[in-house]
Write an enzyme that holds these catalytic residues in place. Structure first.
Site, PDB file in Angstrom:
ATOM      1  N   ASN B 392      55.789 -11.760  33.900  1.00  0.00           N
ATOM      2  CA  ASN B 392      54.605 -11.191  33.292  1.00  0.00           C
ATOM      3  C   ASN B 392      54.479  -9.691  33.591  1.00  0.00           C
ATOM      4  O   ASN B 392      54.740  -8.859  32.723  1.00  0.00           O
ATOM      5  CB  ASN B 392      53.365 -11.951  33.773  1.00  0.00           C
ATOM      6  CG  ASN B 392      52.129 -11.617  32.964  1.00  0.00           C
ATOM      7  OD1 ASN B 392      52.115 -10.642  32.225  1.00  0.00           O
ATOM      8  ND2 ASN B 392      51.093 -12.420  33.103  1.00  0.00           N
ATOM      9  N   ASP B 393      54.137  -9.358  34.821  1.00  0.00           N
ATOM     10  CA  ASP B 393      53.903  -7.949  35.156  1.00  0.00           C
ATOM     11  C   ASP B 393      55.114  -7.064  34.870  1.00  0.00           C
ATOM     12  O   ASP B 393      54.956  -5.913  34.463  1.00  0.00           O
ATOM     13  CB  ASP B 393      53.522  -7.821  36.636  1.00  0.00           C
ATOM     14  CG  ASP B 393      52.122  -8.346  36.908  1.00  0.00           C
ATOM     15  OD1 ASP B 393      51.362  -8.528  35.930  1.00  0.00           O
ATOM     16  OD2 ASP B 393      51.796  -8.578  38.080  1.00  0.00           O
TER      17      ASP B 393
END
Lengths: 101, 465
Positions: B392-393
């Site tokens: 994600n990040d």
């Protein structure tokens, strides 16, 4: 300052430079085995533990030495073995599926 | 020390250095590890012949117990649990160094019961003795806490309380002051015990505020500390092989710590003190009313079918779902269809440096398709499909421009440059940094919700038929 200490400081500083040179060439691919392997190398403190545990005088010193031998041996044996286990898995060609799995 | 022993220690040191050097390529890495372990064997055997050793009972007992535990650890650990294991082993090394330093103090004190001090130790021995006990104890306690967090025995979220930094600083200063007092009067052995106690507290208080996803930094730092503690013990014992190997490991840990911090675009101080990941508030994303289009694995398979090139971006969610093996099966199928398939691995994918590579290697992924971020980031623009699984990040475009975001400035994988982006994820929840990921709302992004393993297995079935 004694001559022995001076030599030790020289060794310390030069080893740091060797460390930077050698370690920065390890690719990120192998950073986990690098950590576990270098970790096993830091178990070299076992050398000191062995002498403390075997000097045979003074109860406390021997007990401390014994615990240190156990801890450092776990570090050395576990570290080198698990590193080998990981490095065995790094293959260039895709392998046949493990039938036992 | 005899000349033979000294020279053997030199041989051991050379084997350690050449062993580490061979880790620069996966072709020679295994030999390198064996070479380093050979160095260790030589050092141990030579030490056992030391004339100072009078009694082998405790040595043998210790070596046997330690080997049994070590073998057991090494053979039964899961690859996903590698960070915890390395943490525990780091801790043991640091702890052993501290104990050896204390045992050496008892020896030089001249009286085993510590009631009178008849010893004569130079200043440098006393200083490094204090440092070895301080660093070694912080290492063993801190590593245990970090491992407990990683293993889920302890809550992995940061534990924060008021004046945390100040408390830690005060404990450290107190330990150093006591250390100075000890150096002035080395007969006060109890000061060493208090220093060890303070170091133990510091080990706890300095690691509990650090969140689970920041653990790669902590583990690397503890790696470095365990080496430093060994080097300090080397000074105490005037043993050069300890100084050399301790220093090598110390620098290795520092380099890895630095790489991890850079990959998260955070300073070491920020990782250690900021407690990132603490205030995750699920209500925040409810405000965001943007919609995403849900796709099914069937839709994804159709797109994949017509692709020429695919780059897979694995994140820790992949390992949590244990989907590595299914994913590699998918890679094999796609490769057999003539597609160019590679993995793009962000430095912080996983829970320790290089962790994701080990997990994929275990799933039989050949290492020449495991690409580093810098190697592959420019290839996304020529790639048909970027398949993001459990990450994600590290793919959040906010890192490029959103100045107030905690992610701002972090190097990310340019998945949004690929023609199609497929994201396989359980929900829209933000990643560790709490930043909503607008990649999910991008018009060329296909969101496939679900468990990574189920989704990938489904894709494998679809692509087979």
């Amino acid at each position: 300052m004694t001559e022995g200490l001076m030599i030790s400081i020289y060794i310390f500083v030069l080893a740091a430079f060797v460390g930077v040179e050698v370690i920065s060439k390890v690719p990120p691919l192998l950073h986990t085995p690098l950590m576990s392997g270098s970790n096993a190398i830091s178990g070299i403190t076992l050398v000191g533990s062995l002498i403390a545990a075997g000097e045979g005088h003074g109860g406390l010193s021997v007990i401390l030495g014994f615990i240190a031998v156990v801890l450092a041996t776990v570090n050395v044996v576990g570290g080198f073995l698990v590193t080998d286990r990981m490095l065995k898995m790094f293959k260039k060609e895709p392998q046949k599926k493990d039938q036992r799995a | 020390m005899s000349a033979v022993a000294a020279l053997s220690y030199l041989v051991a040191s050379v084997l350690f250095m050449s062993g580490l050097k061979m880790l620069s390529s996966p072709k020679t890495a295994r030999k390198g590890n064996i070479s380093a372990s050979l160095g260790m064997l030589i050092a141990i055997v030579v030490t056992l012949t030391d004339e100072k050793i009078l009694d082998y009972t405790f040595i043998l007992a210790g070596l046997l117990t330690g080997s049994a535990v070590g073998v057991w650890f090494a053979l039964r650990v899961q690859m996903t649990a590698m960070p915890q294991l390395v943490g525990v082993l780091n801790g043991f090394g640091g702890g052993a160094s501290a104990l050896v330093a204390f045992a050496e103090y008892i020896r030089i004190s001249g009286d085993a019961s510590l009631s009178v001090w008849t010893g004569d130790a130079p200043l440098d021995v006393l200083i490094t003795l204090v440092l070895s006990i301080l660093i070694g104890t912080v290492t063993i306690v801190g590593s245990m806490i970090a491992s407990a967090k990683l293993h889920g025995v302890m809550r992995s979220a940061p534990i924060l309380y008021p004046f945390q930094k100040q408390t830690n600083a005060a404990i450290l200063v107190a330990a150093i002051v006591l250390g100075v007092l000890f150096v002035f009067d080395p007969s006060r052995w109890y000061l060493l015990v208090i220093i060890a106690g303070l170091a133990a507290i510091l080990g706890v208080t300095s690691v509990i505020p650090i969140g689970g996803a920041d653990m790669p930094v902590v583990i690397s730092l503890m790696n470095s500390y365990s080496g430093l503690a060994g080097a300090m013990t080397g000074f105490v014992l005037s043993n050069n092989v300890l100084i050399i190997s301790g220093t090598l490991v110390g620098t290795s840990g520092i380099i890895l710590t630095n790489i991890m911090c850079k990959a998260m675009n955070r300073s070491l101080a920020n990782v250690l003190f900021a407690g990132v990941g603490a205030e995750y508030d699920p209500s925040v994303q409810a405000v965001e009313q943007r919609t995403v289009i849900r796709y099914t694995p069937e839709d994804a398979a159709t797109i994949l079918e017509s692709a020429q090139s695919v780059i897979i971006v694995p994140g820790y969610g992949l390992a949590v779902a244990q989907a590595q093996h299914a994913l590699q099966e998918l890679v094999n199928i796609l490769t057999a269809k003539g597609m160019l398939v590679r993995y793009a691995i962000h430095p912080v994918a996983g829970r320790m440096p290089g962790h994701m590579n080990v997990l994929l290697a275990e799933a039989n992924a050949p290492y020449d398709i495991l690409m580093e971020m810098d190697q592959i980031n420019d290839d996304f623009q020529n790639t048909d499909v970027a398949l993001v699984i459990g990450a994600n990040d590290v793919v959040n475009p906010a890192a490029r421009y959103k100045k107030d975001s905690p992610l701002y400035g972090m190097p990310i994988l340019n998945v949004d440059h690929a023609r199609t982006v497929m994201v396989c994820k359980r929900s829209l929840n933000p990643g560790f940094a709490g930043e909503d990921n607008e990649l999910f709302y991008n018009e060329k992004t296909m969101m496939v919700f679900g468990d990574a393993k189920e989704t990938v297995t489904k894709l494998v079935q679809l692509m087979k038929s």
